[in-house]
Design a protein around this motif. Structure first.
Motif, PDB file in Angstrom:
ATOM      1  N   LYS A  15      21.401 -11.777   5.871  1.00 51.75           N
ATOM      2  CA  LYS A  15      20.828 -10.531   6.613  1.00 51.75           C
ATOM      3  C   LYS A  15      21.654  -9.952   7.920  1.00 51.75           C
ATOM      4  O   LYS A  15      22.089 -10.674   8.623  1.00 51.75           O
ATOM      5  CB  LYS A  15      19.391 -10.992   7.209  1.00 51.75           C
ATOM      6  N   GLY A  42      18.332  -0.035   1.395  1.00 53.91           N
ATOM      7  CA  GLY A  42      16.818  -0.148   1.256  1.00 53.91           C
ATOM      8  C   GLY A  42      15.897   0.569   2.390  1.00 53.91           C
ATOM      9  O   GLY A  42      14.764   0.416   2.581  1.00 53.91           O
ATOM     10  N   VAL A  80      18.576  -5.741   6.887  1.00 52.62           N
ATOM     11  CA  VAL A  80      19.351  -5.312   5.642  1.00 52.62           C
ATOM     12  C   VAL A  80      20.214  -6.375   4.993  1.00 52.62           C
ATOM     13  O   VAL A  80      20.634  -7.284   5.743  1.00 52.62           O
ATOM     14  CB  VAL A  80      20.020  -3.834   5.827  1.00 52.62           C
ATOM     15  N   ARG A 119      20.057   4.541   1.911  1.00 54.60           N
ATOM     16  CA  ARG A 119      19.287   4.095   0.748  1.00 54.60           C
ATOM     17  C   ARG A 119      19.571   3.141  -0.063  1.00 54.60           C
ATOM     18  O   ARG A 119      18.822   2.138  -0.440  1.00 54.60           O
ATOM     19  CB  ARG A 119      19.178   5.391  -0.058  1.00 54.60           C
ATOM     20  N   ASP A 142      14.875   3.358   3.235  1.00 51.70           N
ATOM     21  CA  ASP A 142      13.890   4.547   2.671  1.00 51.70           C
ATOM     22  C   ASP A 142      12.503   3.618   2.238  1.00 51.70           C
ATOM     23  O   ASP A 142      11.530   4.536   2.352  1.00 51.70           O
ATOM     24  CB  ASP A 142      14.320   5.200   1.348  1.00 51.70           C
ATOM     25  N   ARG A 143      12.637   2.486   2.018  1.00 49.74           N
ATOM     26  CA  ARG A 143      11.308   1.475   1.886  1.00 49.74           C
ATOM     27  C   ARG A 143      11.199   0.335   2.728  1.00 49.74           C
ATOM     28  O   ARG A 143      10.171  -0.245   2.514  1.00 49.74           O
ATOM     29  CB  ARG A 143      11.382   1.273   0.359  1.00 49.74           C
ATOM     30  N   ALA A 144      12.090   0.126   3.532  1.00 44.39           N
ATOM     31  CA  ALA A 144      12.049  -1.123   4.397  1.00 44.39           C
ATOM     32  C   ALA A 144      11.239  -0.940   5.835  1.00 44.39           C
ATOM     33  O   ALA A 144      11.273   0.260   6.122  1.00 44.39           O
ATOM     34  CB  ALA A 144      13.429  -1.462   5.028  1.00 44.39           C
TER      35      ALA A 144
END
Length: 245
Positions: free
Chosen positions: A56, A218, A33, A215, A220-222
């Motif tokens: 990161k 990220g 993330v 969220r 919810d899409r990672a």
């Protein structure tokens, strides 16, 4: 530094340190993330996120079914971040940046009152009471966290290939921050029946402040860096000590 007492009275029962977990099962996923937003999430702790790669950080989602231990049987869900030791400056290179890292426990809902009180009293873990349905019987391992029937998060893990167990039990420093006090707890894990794979996680975020934070990172899409399942896990939790950050 202030160290926790050797024994605690929890709901009329005596809990003696170290606390031992004799049998638990786990599903977990780790995500890369953005370090800046992740640091904002844990800023209240005074700790700094570890950066395996510049820019990161690593966020871990884990669900645990405790079957036999000193705190009784219960379900637990954890949101954690890899962090540098308090006061440590980042070192050059990937290995240098990961030297001495610990796990900061940001959110830790449980489904039983006894472990809720024990976790908050003994270690300062941020436990709160929730409904945590869990299915570890199928090939896909599933867990949800709900409050009053409203879903905060759902996670599904697809097991990977068997991973050989290490010869020594890994030891990790678990960090927590409750009521403005940051603490460090030495934590030893002895896993068996481990399966690991790249990817393999599905995360659905619902209605909760922590879901909003995830969220924003990220999640919810990672795609997960790795996912793991542990069929049998033993753990030992030592006493906590306050740390200066």
């Amino acid at each position: 530094m202030t160290t926790t007492a050797h024994a605690h009275a929890i709901q009329g029962e005596r809990v003696t340190l170290p606390v031992r977990i004799r049998d638990a099962a786990v599903g977990s996923a780790m995500f890369a993330v953005p370090a800046g937003p992740a640091q904002d999430v844990i800023a209240y702790s005074g700790l700094a996120v570890a950066e395996p790669l510049p820019g990161k950080a690593v966020c871990s989602l884990a669900f645990v079914r405790y079957a036999d231990g000193d705190l009784g049987p219960y379900h637990e869900f954890a949101v954690a971040f890899l962090v540098r030791p308090p006061g440590a400056a980042p070192s050059p290179g990937v290995l240098g940046r990961m030297r001495g890292i610990g796990a900061f426990i940001h959110w830790l809902p449980v489904n039983q009152e006894f472990t809720l009180e024990a976790g908050r009293t003994i270690w300062g873990f941020p436990k709160e009471l929730a409904d945590i349905p869990m299915d570890l019987s199928g090939r896909v391992k599933r867990c949800a966290v709900r409050f009053g029937g409203r879903t905060a998060i759902e996670v599904a893990i697809r097991p990977g290939v068997p991973t050989p167990a290490g010869s020594a039990a890994p030891s990790v420093d678990a960090y927590s921050c409750l009521d403005g006090v940051t603490r460090r707890t030495p934590w030893t894990l002895s896993p068996s029946g481990v399966r690991t794979r790249p990817g393999g996680a599905k995360v659905v975020l619902g209605d909760h402040p922590v879901a909003d934070e995830l969220r924003g990172l990220g999640l919810d899409r990672a795609r997960a860096l790795t996912t793991s399942t542990v069929g049998h896990l033993q753990m030992v939790f030592q006493g906590a000590e306050e740390v200066r950050t």
